[in-house]
Scaffold this motif. Structure first.
Motif, short mmCIF file in Angstrom:
data_model
loop_
_atom_site.label_atom_id
_atom_site.label_comp_id
_atom_site.label_asym_id
_atom_site.label_seq_id
_atom_site.Cartn_x
_atom_site.Cartn_y
_atom_site.Cartn_z
N LYS A 40 -9.64 7.11 -0.59
CA LYS A 40 -9.85 8.27 0.20
C LYS A 40 -11.09 9.18 0.00
O LYS A 40 -11.77 9.69 0.86
N LEU A 41 -11.21 9.56 -1.38
CA LEU A 41 -12.35 10.23 -1.51
C LEU A 41 -13.55 9.66 -1.76
O LEU A 41 -14.50 10.06 -1.23
N SER A 42 -13.38 8.64 -2.72
CA SER A 42 -14.80 7.95 -3.15
C SER A 42 -15.30 6.72 -2.08
O SER A 42 -16.61 6.54 -2.10
N GLY A 43 -14.50 6.31 -1.52
CA GLY A 43 -14.58 5.24 -0.43
C GLY A 43 -14.74 3.91 -1.26
O GLY A 43 -14.90 2.83 -0.60
N GLU A 44 -14.34 3.85 -2.62
CA GLU A 44 -14.54 2.74 -3.54
C GLU A 44 -13.32 1.60 -3.01
O GLU A 44 -12.12 2.18 -3.12
N LEU A 45 -13.70 0.48 -3.01
CA LEU A 45 -12.82 -0.64 -2.69
C LEU A 45 -11.93 -1.23 -3.65
O LEU A 45 -12.63 -1.33 -4.90
N SER A 46 -10.62 -1.44 -3.66
CA SER A 46 -9.81 -1.70 -4.65
C SER A 46 -8.90 -2.77 -3.80
O SER A 46 -8.92 -2.99 -2.47
N TYR A 47 -8.07 -3.69 -4.69
CA TYR A 47 -7.44 -4.79 -4.04
C TYR A 47 -5.92 -4.70 -4.70
O TYR A 47 -5.78 -4.20 -5.70
N ARG A 48 -5.04 -4.98 -3.80
CA ARG A 48 -3.70 -4.90 -4.01
C ARG A 48 -2.96 -6.33 -3.78
O ARG A 48 -3.11 -6.85 -2.78
N GLN A 49 -2.08 -6.50 -4.76
CA GLN A 49 -1.23 -7.64 -4.55
C GLN A 49 0.16 -7.45 -5.00
O GLN A 49 0.23 -6.79 -6.08
#
Length: 216
Positions: A119-128
């Motif tokens: 929400k702050l940096s906009g950096e994309l991460s992934y969740r499984q």
């Protein structure tokens, strides 16, 4: 002792994950990591190595199992047109991935992966895992099976990117290697998707995949 040539894309992280998977499984294997520019410049000759591209941007004259599937994945517009026409499936953009571990004996479907933006940096991460209903799962499995069969895809780990259109799954694109979303499986899925990819390429059996209890 076998030799492996990992063709890295923009992210060295993927190559490091695959290198770790190979080292754990076959510690005597000689691994060379190169960039796409090295291939285009002729600085690297595979010399009979097992070629493991981790990018769709590979030279057209690079010979390796699955090169036709890589060409399919690289042309997203043509891939969507073919899926829509031949598999009668909606197409469009999506931010979810179904990992398909295609062994010599058939496909194994891992838990789906979702993208999350900080929400702050906009950096994309992934969740499984991404929890899906049985109805969604069935649609995904049927689409993935039909697509890989249509392409006569060789054993490997594939990520089928998808989205939703109403009550139906829509096809986005196919990544014929453990791309960035596969990092979500490291430490979460056993074996993780990079280990699965190596096992598929070397015809090692994979009997099951599980999400570790502390991450479920």
């Amino acid at each position: 002792m076998s030799k492996v040539l990992i063709v890295a894309g923009d992210s060295r992280g993927l190559a490091d994950c695959l290198l770790e998977a190979i080292s754990q499984s076959d510690p005597l294997t000689e691994v060379l990591i190169c960039g796409v520019s090295d291939l285009y410049s002729g600085a690297i000759a595979d010399g009979g190595s097992i070629v493991c591209p981790l990018t769709l941007d590979v030279p057209s004259d690079l010979v390796f199992p699955g090169q036709d599937v890589f060409r399919f994945g690289a042309n997203v517009v043509a891939a969507r047109d073919r899926v829509a026409q031949e598999l009668q499936v909606p197409v469009g953009d999506g931010n979810f991935w179904l990992p398909v571990v295609l062994t010599a004996k058939g496909p194994l479907y891992a838990e789906a992966i979702a993208a999350e933006s900080d929400k702050l940096s906009g950096e994309l991460s992934y969740r499984q895992p991404l929890h899906l209903s049985d109805v969604w799962r069935q649609q995904l499995y049927e689409l993935a099976f039909g697509l890989l069969n249509l392409l006569n895809a060789p054993p490997a780990t594939y990520l089928m990117q998808f989205g939703f259109v109403g009550e139906r799954i829509c096809f986005d694109r196919l990544l014929p290697f453990p791309a960035a979303p596969a990092i979500a499986s490291v430490g979460v899925q056993v074996p993780d998707l990079f280990v699965c990819h190596w096992y598929c390429l070397t015809n090692k059996p994979i009997y099951d995949m599980q999400i570790t209890s502390w991450c479920s």
